[in-house]
Design a protein around this motif. Structure first.
Motif, PDB file in Angstrom:
ATOM      1  N   ASP A 156      -1.448   1.800  -4.828  1.00 53.58           N
ATOM      2  CA  ASP A 156      -1.179   3.145  -4.337  1.00 53.58           C
ATOM      3  C   ASP A 156       0.214   3.505  -4.867  1.00 53.58           C
ATOM      4  O   ASP A 156       1.001   2.601  -5.176  1.00 53.58           O
TER       5      ASP A 156
ATOM      6  N   ASN B 276       2.578   1.200  -1.886  1.00 56.43           N
ATOM      7  CA  ASN B 276       2.065   0.569  -0.675  1.00 56.43           C
ATOM      8  C   ASN B 276       0.554   0.710  -0.609  1.00 56.43           C
ATOM      9  O   ASN B 276       0.056   1.751  -0.220  1.00 56.43           O
ATOM     10  N   PRO B 277      -0.169  -0.312  -1.011  1.00 54.09           N
ATOM     11  CA  PRO B 277       0.308  -1.656  -1.336  1.00 54.09           C
ATOM     12  C   PRO B 277       0.540  -1.901  -2.830  1.00 54.09           C
ATOM     13  O   PRO B 277      -0.103  -1.301  -3.676  1.00 54.09           O
TER      14      PRO B 277
HETATM   15 MN    MN Z   1      -1.031   3.412   0.718  1.00 54.99          MN
END
Ligand code: MN
Ligand code: GDP
Length: 388
Positions: A214, A200-201
């Motif tokens: 991430d 995320n993302p």
């Molecule tokens: Mn993140």
């Protein structure tokens, strides 16, 4: 057990998921060298490596354009304490950074993999709303959370990947890459016995490449024994000190926020003990299961562990002696107190094997102990003692 982002990304890379070029750094000098090795010129991203999310909003992720800024941000972050909405007021120490290629983002998605216990399956969760707090997306726009249930024999099917990708708003080119990402994440999850993989993302760069910007990986502690490589990735600086000591001794210990230190045998009885404390208005300082085969030495170490927390104002010992005998428990407690002293009130509820011997030992020890026959009485006494 949680991994750092840089470790999670190495694993994702091994499983064929693209990640931006990045190098770990633990000093300003290393950060500068890392940046130069990644690319000639900026931009770079300087990312604090801590076991907590929400770093971006807390100043732990910085997009920089010059080497001077890499140095400055590294200097600011290394050795600092980061407070994010996931860390609690005490924050977490930053000992390492990930210096990463600063990429141009066209779109951010969300992707995670976990076990859905009610379905008894591993599932993949995807959303078009990447980079945001996923709990918030789920609460406000649940229709934007997509779930893919993986058949354990068939694995992730190509049609499932296409279906999810298109529903997340991807184009044909992205969907082809997405199928590879889903397989990579799923294979990583299964082969390394993860309890969660979260990206995320997950981004599409301006030149059309799907990448994990991430990454968060949690490993199932109960399976670590069969993964020497990942077990070595543990970072004790990111864990509660007492939890770490407990892990070394082989005790099941979880630090909590209250002030009643609990020492119990059996995970179920430990849970029940915490519940009864709460029921009578108290807050447990920890979950602790000394286990069925506890020796006097282990009990002593467990007791010392509880005493080492300044938050603890009273101790509740709740032992049902089955395999572990009550006199063993008493011996352990007495040994621990001889070593480190005791100023706190202790409430003891002992039942079961050798209970008379155990009670007698404690009574003769000269310690300030209140004995109780049942759990409710014990919990009430402990709550009252902690409130004084
Ligand atoms: Mn993140
Ligand atoms: P988190 O806040 O702990 O989840 O850390 P992330 O690694 O997700 O970073 C937070 C945010 O920083 C991301 O959602 C991005 O919007 C931004 N970010 C991180 N790396 C880059 C990058 O290379 N380029 C750009 N443009 N933004 C980035």
């Amino acid at each position: 057990m949680n991994l750092h982002e840089y470790q999670a990304k190495e694993l994702l890379h091994q499983f064929g998921v693209a990640v931006p070029a990045g190098i770990k750094a633990t000093s300003q000098q290393e950060a500068i060298e890392a940046a130069k090795e990644i690319r000639h010129d900026g931009p770079w991203v300087v990312k604090a490596q801590v076991h907590a999310g929400g770093r971006g909003k807390a100043g732990g992720v910085k997009f920089v354009r010059t080497i001077q800024d890499v140095e400055a941000q590294a200097g600011r972050l290394l050795g600092s304490t980061l407070h994010t909405h996931q860390t609690g007021p005490e924050g977490v120490k930053v000992h390492a950074l990930l210096i990463q290629d600063g990429v141009d983002i066209a779109k951010e998605y969300y992707l995670s993999c976990l076990v859905d216990r009610s379905k008894k399956r591993i599932i993949l969760i995807g959303s078009s709303e990447g980079g945001m707090d996923i709990e918030e997306v789920a609460a406000k726009t649940p229709e934007k959370i997509l779930t893919l249930v993986v058949d354990p024999i068939a694995g992730v099917q190509p049609y499932q990947a296409r279906d999810m990708g298109f529903k997340m708003g991807m184009g044909k080119k992205e969907v082809d890459q997405f199928a590879k990402v889903l397989n990579g994440v799923y294979n990583l999850f299964v082969q390394k016995d993860c309890s969660m993989v979260e990206i995320n993302p997950l981004i599409v760069t301006t030149d059309g490449q799907l990448m994990a910007l991430d990454a968060k990986v949690s490993l199932d502690d109960n399976a670590l024994y069969r993964h020497k490589d990942t077990a070595e990735l543990r970072d004790p600086t990111q864990e509660d000190e007492r939890e770490h000591i407990a892990h070394e001794i082989g005790l099941n210990y979880v630090a909590l926020d209250g002030n009643i230190g609990c020492m119990v045998n059996g995970a179920g009885l430990a849970m029940a003990t915490m519940d009864v404390c709460q029921l009578h208005g108290g807050e447990p300082a920890n979950f602790l299961d000394v286990g069925g085969g506890a020796t006097a030495d282990r009990v002593a170490r467990a007791f010392k562990l509880i005493l080492s927390s300044s938050k603890v104002k009273a101790i509740l010992v709740n032992i049902f002696g089955g395999i572990v005998r009550c006199d063993t428990i008493a011996e352990g407690i007495i040994n621990a107190v001889k070593e480190v002293g005791l100023t706190l009130p202790v409430v003891v509820r002992l039942q079961g094997t050798n209970v008379e011997a155990g009670r007698e030992m404690l009574a003769k020890s000269g310690m300030n102990i209140q004995a109780a026959d049942d759990l409710t009485t014990a919990a009430k006494l402990a709550v009252a003692a902690a409130a004084k």
